[in-house]
Write a protein that holds these residues in place. Sequence first.
Motif, PDB file in Angstrom:
ATOM      1  N   GLU A 229       0.828  -1.210   0.000  1.00 17.99           N
ATOM      2  CA  GLU A 229       0.000   0.000   0.000  1.00 17.99           C
ATOM      3  C   GLU A 229       0.860   1.257   0.000  1.00 17.99           C
ATOM      4  O   GLU A 229       0.609   2.214  -0.739  1.00 17.99           O
ATOM      5  CB  GLU A 229      -0.922  -0.021   1.216  1.00 17.99           C
ATOM      6  N   GLN A 233       0.893   3.750  -3.256  1.00 19.95           N
ATOM      7  CA  GLN A 233       0.395   5.116  -3.071  1.00 19.95           C
ATOM      8  C   GLN A 233       1.457   6.138  -3.439  1.00 19.95           C
ATOM      9  O   GLN A 233       1.188   7.125  -4.135  1.00 19.95           O
ATOM     10  CB  GLN A 233      -0.045   5.315  -1.612  1.00 19.95           C
ATOM     11  N   PRO A 390      -0.739  13.726   2.512  1.00 20.79           N
ATOM     12  CA  PRO A 390      -0.174  12.687   1.645  1.00 20.79           C
ATOM     13  C   PRO A 390       1.340  12.810   1.581  1.00 20.79           C
ATOM     14  O   PRO A 390       1.904  13.873   1.847  1.00 20.79           O
ATOM     15  CB  PRO A 390      -0.819  12.970   0.283  1.00 20.79           C
ATOM     16  N   LYS A 452      -6.437   4.751  11.080  1.00 22.50           N
ATOM     17  CA  LYS A 452      -6.189   4.778   9.651  1.00 22.50           C
ATOM     18  C   LYS A 452      -4.694   4.778   9.371  1.00 22.50           C
ATOM     19  O   LYS A 452      -3.910   5.392  10.094  1.00 22.50           O
ATOM     20  CB  LYS A 452      -6.815   6.026   9.018  1.00 22.50           C
ATOM     21  N   GLU A 455      -1.733   6.243   4.368  1.00 24.12           N
ATOM     22  CA  GLU A 455      -2.236   6.202   3.001  1.00 24.12           C
ATOM     23  C   GLU A 455      -3.768   6.262   2.947  1.00 24.12           C
ATOM     24  O   GLU A 455      -4.338   6.635   1.926  1.00 24.12           O
ATOM     25  CB  GLU A 455      -1.742   4.934   2.290  1.00 24.12           C
ATOM     26  N   GLU A 456      -4.439   5.890   4.026  1.00 26.64           N
ATOM     27  CA  GLU A 456      -5.902   5.901   4.057  1.00 26.64           C
ATOM     28  C   GLU A 456      -6.486   7.265   4.428  1.00 26.64           C
ATOM     29  O   GLU A 456      -7.706   7.431   4.457  1.00 26.64           O
ATOM     30  CB  GLU A 456      -6.409   4.844   5.050  1.00 26.64           C
ATOM     31  N   ASP A 458      -6.531   9.801   2.643  1.00 18.66           N
ATOM     32  CA  ASP A 458      -7.228  10.388   1.506  1.00 18.66           C
ATOM     33  C   ASP A 458      -8.730  10.084   1.558  1.00 18.66           C
ATOM     34  O   ASP A 458      -9.553  10.912   1.156  1.00 18.66           O
ATOM     35  CB  ASP A 458      -6.614   9.926   0.178  1.00 18.66           C
ATOM     36  N   ALA A 459      -9.106   8.924   2.075  1.00 20.76           N
ATOM     37  CA  ALA A 459     -10.524   8.610   2.230  1.00 20.76           C
ATOM     38  C   ALA A 459     -11.156   9.478   3.312  1.00 20.76           C
ATOM     39  O   ALA A 459     -12.305   9.918   3.196  1.00 20.76           O
ATOM     40  CB  ALA A 459     -10.697   7.136   2.572  1.00 20.76           C
ATOM     41  N   ASP A 463     -10.443  12.720  -0.817  1.00 20.09           N
ATOM     42  CA  ASP A 463      -9.745  12.794  -2.103  1.00 20.09           C
ATOM     43  C   ASP A 463      -9.051  11.478  -2.446  1.00 20.09           C
ATOM     44  O   ASP A 463      -7.985  11.464  -3.051  1.00 20.09           O
ATOM     45  CB  ASP A 463      -8.747  13.952  -2.122  1.00 20.09           C
ATOM     46  N   GLN A 464      -9.671  10.361  -2.090  1.00 25.02           N
ATOM     47  CA  GLN A 464      -9.102   9.055  -2.405  1.00 25.02           C
ATOM     48  C   GLN A 464      -9.162   8.820  -3.909  1.00 25.02           C
ATOM     49  O   GLN A 464     -10.181   9.047  -4.550  1.00 25.02           O
ATOM     50  CB  GLN A 464      -9.865   7.942  -1.678  1.00 25.02           C
ATOM     51  N   HIS A 468      -7.022   0.828  -1.420  1.00 24.80           N
ATOM     52  CA  HIS A 468      -5.938   0.581  -0.469  1.00 24.80           C
ATOM     53  C   HIS A 468      -5.743  -0.915  -0.268  1.00 24.80           C
ATOM     54  O   HIS A 468      -6.715  -1.661  -0.110  1.00 24.80           O
ATOM     55  CB  HIS A 468      -6.248   1.248   0.870  1.00 24.80           C
TER      56      HIS A 468
END
Length: 495
Positions: A229, A233, A390, A452, A455-456, A458-459, A463-464, A468
């Motif tokens: 992941e 990402q 991010p 989270k 990388e998660e 963004d959800a 803005d995902q 993942h």
Amino acid sequence: MGFFFNFVVCLFSAIGSFLFGSDSGIIGSVVSEQFDLFHVYFHKPGPDIIGAIVSTFAGGCFFGAAATGSLATRIGRKRTIQLGALIAVLGCSLQTGARNVSYLIVGRLIAGFAIGSLSMVVPLYQSEISPPEIRGLLTGLTQFMISMGFLVSNWVGYGCQFLRTDTQWRLALGIQIIPATCLFLGMFILPYSPRWLVEQGRDDEAYAVVQRLHGNTQNKEFVELEFAEMKEQIRYEQQNYSTKISDLWSTKPMLRRTLTGMAIQICTQFTGINVSSYFQPTLYAALGLSGSRILMITGINGALGAVTTIIFIAFILDRVGRKPPLVVGAIGMAISLAVEAAINAKWGGADSHNHAAQTAGVAFIIIFSALFFSTSFGPVSWVYQSEIFPMRVRAIGTAVCTCANWASNVLISQVSPIGMARLGYRFYILFVCTNIANAVIVFFFFPETKGKTLEEMDAVFGDQVIPHALETKQVHNVGTDEKIDEERKSTVSEV
């Protein structure tokens, strides 16, 4: 090695935060009336000069944090921590050998530059090497070590007040050189951030670090999925996004991240904590206390704050999340300061001899900082700002948020001596109002980030763009391009 190694790495890197606490804590003792030889040596500086001595440090921190964002991206989190430690040695040495106020202020400016750098990069480093289920604990070690820095500096200040030469204040300022040197040397054996290594294309090294940090016989699948992941990402971001500072406000989700990260740091400063941290002896003197017991009470407060912080990050933060402690803490601090204002209005003053009022006043200062702050904005602010961005702009975003912290710190530390001198107990009322505002802001505008992965996020912020791996249980989740697919297959075989 698993959890123990991960914990040791995060704890040792937090020596940078210890320096933050020790420098902030010791200056409160040094500029207090108990350090009479300091005032004699520097010709009895007034409130404006004292404010400058204190706030110059925060000004240096602002510029240190600002400079560190791009530096941490170029040379890595680990080397940036080492550079900050070296600069801290220089700044603390200049303070220790100060011959006049200008000399002292320059030393504090340089030390502040180092601490600003460390205050930004240490929690960033910790967040990037922490598994999601205990990231609150491991990144929260930043605030624990800040508390330990205050604790040690408070007791150093208590002991040094009895010295009857210039060593009284020189030793108090110079002792900070020891942890700075230890941090510089010790970081040579600590790992690089695995996410930074992936960003540099050093995937084999990154996977080895993830194994050392998170690996054990029970969670092999988690390590493989987390690494996949992480790699996917970061590769996707590199191929599809820029890394400009303007990215922090280029979309609504990114603007929300930036404003939220800045807000939590500004709110932290407007709790009033640094009025307590920098000028705690002055607060006790306003209750009618005097003599050596002022610094003794300051030391007790520091000890209680450290204990409360470690209990909170170890057993509560990763269970209840980020938002509930912030709201409860802000309300608790507002109530504590309202009671403190009432006590000072009725029974305060240098000539006060009401023992019950003095005891209650001391108790609510301790409740404010050692209880409510240490279980809310203290640890959560560093955790939160370090986990919401991010990878492509994480260092820059964290730097901007930390700059917001130090800009607010400069303002508060500069005006506080004047505000306390002119307004007395009414100065507390300002922070009663700001803490109520803090609670409202957090409740309505801050998203919850508990549990989270980085990388998660963004959800969480809306803005995902790619699935993942920890959700899909697959190690590749983007497109069908043969070249990319082949790379992912290679990654799986490496894992």
